[in-house]
Scaffold this motif. Sequence first.
Motif, PDB file in Angstrom:
ATOM      1  N   LEU A  81      25.082 -17.555  20.058  1.00 12.82           N
ATOM      2  CA  LEU A  81      24.990 -19.003  20.231  1.00 12.82           C
ATOM      3  C   LEU A  81      23.591 -19.411  20.694  1.00 12.82           C
ATOM      4  O   LEU A  81      23.041 -20.419  20.234  1.00 12.82           O
ATOM      5  CB  LEU A  81      26.036 -19.468  21.249  1.00 12.82           C
ATOM      6  CG  LEU A  81      27.496 -19.387  20.800  1.00 12.82           C
ATOM      7  CD1 LEU A  81      28.430 -19.619  21.987  1.00 12.82           C
ATOM      8  CD2 LEU A  81      27.786 -20.389  19.691  1.00 12.82           C
ATOM      9  N   ALA A  82      23.015 -18.621  21.590  1.00 10.79           N
ATOM     10  CA  ALA A  82      21.683 -18.925  22.102  1.00 10.79           C
ATOM     11  C   ALA A  82      20.618 -18.795  21.018  1.00 10.79           C
ATOM     12  O   ALA A  82      19.629 -19.541  21.007  1.00 10.79           O
ATOM     13  CB  ALA A  82      21.352 -18.003  23.278  1.00 10.79           C
ATOM     14  N   ALA A  83      20.813 -17.849  20.100  1.00  5.79           N
ATOM     15  CA  ALA A  83      19.816 -17.598  19.060  1.00  5.79           C
ATOM     16  C   ALA A  83      19.585 -18.809  18.166  1.00  5.79           C
ATOM     17  O   ALA A  83      18.491 -19.029  17.654  1.00  5.79           O
ATOM     18  CB  ALA A  83      20.231 -16.395  18.223  1.00  5.79           C
ATOM     19  N   VAL A  84      20.629 -19.600  17.987  1.00  6.72           N
ATOM     20  CA  VAL A  84      20.533 -20.777  17.113  1.00  6.72           C
ATOM     21  C   VAL A  84      19.571 -21.811  17.683  1.00  6.72           C
ATOM     22  O   VAL A  84      18.900 -22.526  16.933  1.00  6.72           O
ATOM     23  CB  VAL A  84      21.930 -21.400  16.902  1.00  6.72           C
ATOM     24  CG1 VAL A  84      21.842 -22.668  16.072  1.00  6.72           C
ATOM     25  CG2 VAL A  84      22.868 -20.395  16.246  1.00  6.72           C
ATOM     26  N   ARG A 114      22.237  -6.991  18.226  1.00  8.68           N
ATOM     27  CA  ARG A 114      21.552  -7.070  16.934  1.00  8.68           C
ATOM     28  C   ARG A 114      21.905  -8.338  16.141  1.00  8.68           C
ATOM     29  O   ARG A 114      21.006  -8.943  15.548  1.00  8.68           O
ATOM     30  CB  ARG A 114      21.863  -5.811  16.115  1.00  8.68           C
ATOM     31  CG  ARG A 114      21.199  -5.819  14.758  1.00  8.68           C
ATOM     32  CD  ARG A 114      21.269  -4.494  14.057  1.00  8.68           C
ATOM     33  NE  ARG A 114      20.633  -4.570  12.759  1.00  8.68           N
ATOM     34  CZ  ARG A 114      20.220  -3.522  12.056  1.00  8.68           C
ATOM     35  NH1 ARG A 114      20.385  -2.313  12.551  1.00  8.68           N
ATOM     36  NH2 ARG A 114      19.651  -3.690  10.884  1.00  8.68           N
ATOM     37  N   PRO A 115      23.165  -8.778  16.081  1.00 10.70           N
ATOM     38  CA  PRO A 115      23.455  -9.996  15.308  1.00 10.70           C
ATOM     39  C   PRO A 115      22.673 -11.211  15.798  1.00 10.70           C
ATOM     40  O   PRO A 115      22.250 -12.047  14.990  1.00 10.70           O
ATOM     41  CB  PRO A 115      24.969 -10.178  15.500  1.00 10.70           C
ATOM     42  CG  PRO A 115      25.480  -8.802  15.734  1.00 10.70           C
ATOM     43  CD  PRO A 115      24.419  -8.136  16.555  1.00 10.70           C
ATOM     44  N   ALA A 116      22.473 -11.329  17.104  1.00 10.19           N
ATOM     45  CA  ALA A 116      21.703 -12.456  17.642  1.00 10.19           C
ATOM     46  C   ALA A 116      20.246 -12.368  17.214  1.00 10.19           C
ATOM     47  O   ALA A 116      19.620 -13.370  16.852  1.00 10.19           O
ATOM     48  CB  ALA A 116      21.807 -12.488  19.160  1.00 10.19           C
ATOM     49  N   TYR A 120      18.269 -15.106  14.718  1.00 11.54           N
ATOM     50  CA  TYR A 120      17.015 -15.778  15.040  1.00 11.54           C
ATOM     51  C   TYR A 120      15.955 -15.491  13.972  1.00 11.54           C
ATOM     52  O   TYR A 120      15.261 -16.414  13.524  1.00 11.54           O
ATOM     53  CB  TYR A 120      16.484 -15.358  16.416  1.00 11.54           C
ATOM     54  CG  TYR A 120      15.144 -16.002  16.680  1.00 11.54           C
ATOM     55  CD1 TYR A 120      15.069 -17.307  17.142  1.00 11.54           C
ATOM     56  CD2 TYR A 120      13.956 -15.323  16.397  1.00 11.54           C
ATOM     57  CE1 TYR A 120      13.840 -17.928  17.328  1.00 11.54           C
ATOM     58  CE2 TYR A 120      12.729 -15.936  16.572  1.00 11.54           C
ATOM     59  CZ  TYR A 120      12.676 -17.242  17.032  1.00 11.54           C
ATOM     60  OH  TYR A 120      11.462 -17.857  17.189  1.00 11.54           O
ATOM     61  N   LEU A 121      15.823 -14.251  13.568  1.00  9.38           N
ATOM     62  CA  LEU A 121      14.800 -13.898  12.585  1.00  9.38           C
ATOM     63  C   LEU A 121      15.017 -14.639  11.273  1.00  9.38           C
ATOM     64  O   LEU A 121      14.056 -15.045  10.608  1.00  9.38           O
ATOM     65  CB  LEU A 121      14.800 -12.382  12.341  1.00  9.38           C
ATOM     66  CG  LEU A 121      14.434 -11.495  13.542  1.00  9.38           C
ATOM     67  CD1 LEU A 121      14.478 -10.026  13.141  1.00  9.38           C
ATOM     68  CD2 LEU A 121      13.072 -11.866  14.096  1.00  9.38           C
ATOM     69  N   LEU A 122      16.271 -14.835  10.909  1.00 10.91           N
ATOM     70  CA  LEU A 122      16.578 -15.573   9.683  1.00 10.91           C
ATOM     71  C   LEU A 122      16.085 -17.012   9.793  1.00 10.91           C
ATOM     72  O   LEU A 122      15.412 -17.524   8.886  1.00 10.91           O
ATOM     73  CB  LEU A 122      18.087 -15.547   9.432  1.00 10.91           C
ATOM     74  CG  LEU A 122      18.588 -16.303   8.198  1.00 10.91           C
ATOM     75  CD1 LEU A 122      18.021 -15.699   6.929  1.00 10.91           C
ATOM     76  CD2 LEU A 122      20.114 -16.287   8.153  1.00 10.91           C
ATOM     77  N   GLY A 123      16.396 -17.664  10.895  1.00 12.37           N
ATOM     78  CA  GLY A 123      15.982 -19.054  11.074  1.00 12.37           C
ATOM     79  C   GLY A 123      14.487 -19.217  11.233  1.00 12.37           C
ATOM     80  O   GLY A 123      13.936 -20.264  10.887  1.00 12.37           O
TER      81      GLY A 123
END
Length: 234
Positions: A81-84, A114-116, A120-123
């Motif tokens: 959630l924070a990564a967004v 890792r999913p977080a 983030y890297l995707l966005g």
Amino acid sequence: MLLDFDGPVCNLFARRPAPGVARVLLDELRGQGVAWLQETDDPHGLLARLPALLDAARTPSAEAARLIALTDRALAREELLAAVSADPTPGAREGVLALAKAGVPLAVVSNNARPAIEEYLLGAGLVEALAKHVVGRPADLARMKPDPSGIQEALHALGVAGEAVSRCVYVGDAVGDASAARAAGVRFLGWAGGLSRRSERLLGVGVPQASLFDEWSHLTHRLLVSRQGNGAHI
């Protein structure tokens, strides 16, 4: 070059502060009957200490494993959630892309899930540069930094071994990062990001002032000059 995630790449908990995340974890555990835990503002510190705390409380091993897994999953959800809404570290995207363009092998080694990191890297448009080699929080919490296992795993993934290890760099912002780098035999560069408390902590464990950086432009320049000068794997 190996990078820590929260700090050098982004401020993961910029809009979802870590003390609130720690409160979520404590509430989860107290809802499971673990009412004796002390307050903390550090969610990762809580997770890292939890196995020893449960062992000291003589929690049966199966129950302890269940509680640890529950807490790990809760933290991973909060991190995702924070990564967004994480704030990019100023200059990090440009620096990473410049290093990737120059052919510098790159990897992320973090105690975050890792999913977080991948979210983030995707966005941030950094999938191509960084997502191929991401070492996130291990299932075995004893292997979290300052244990060097994550760095060693990343080096293996990059094909770095032998004498080349000492020419690699790990960029982190915490004492545990410096300790992990030292144990893995790689050079350490400290990301202070203009925060005196970070500088003071790292200086306090023997990181030289010359190895601390506040701006990505300076860090990128040093790494590229080093690579051109001696063929370092950085």
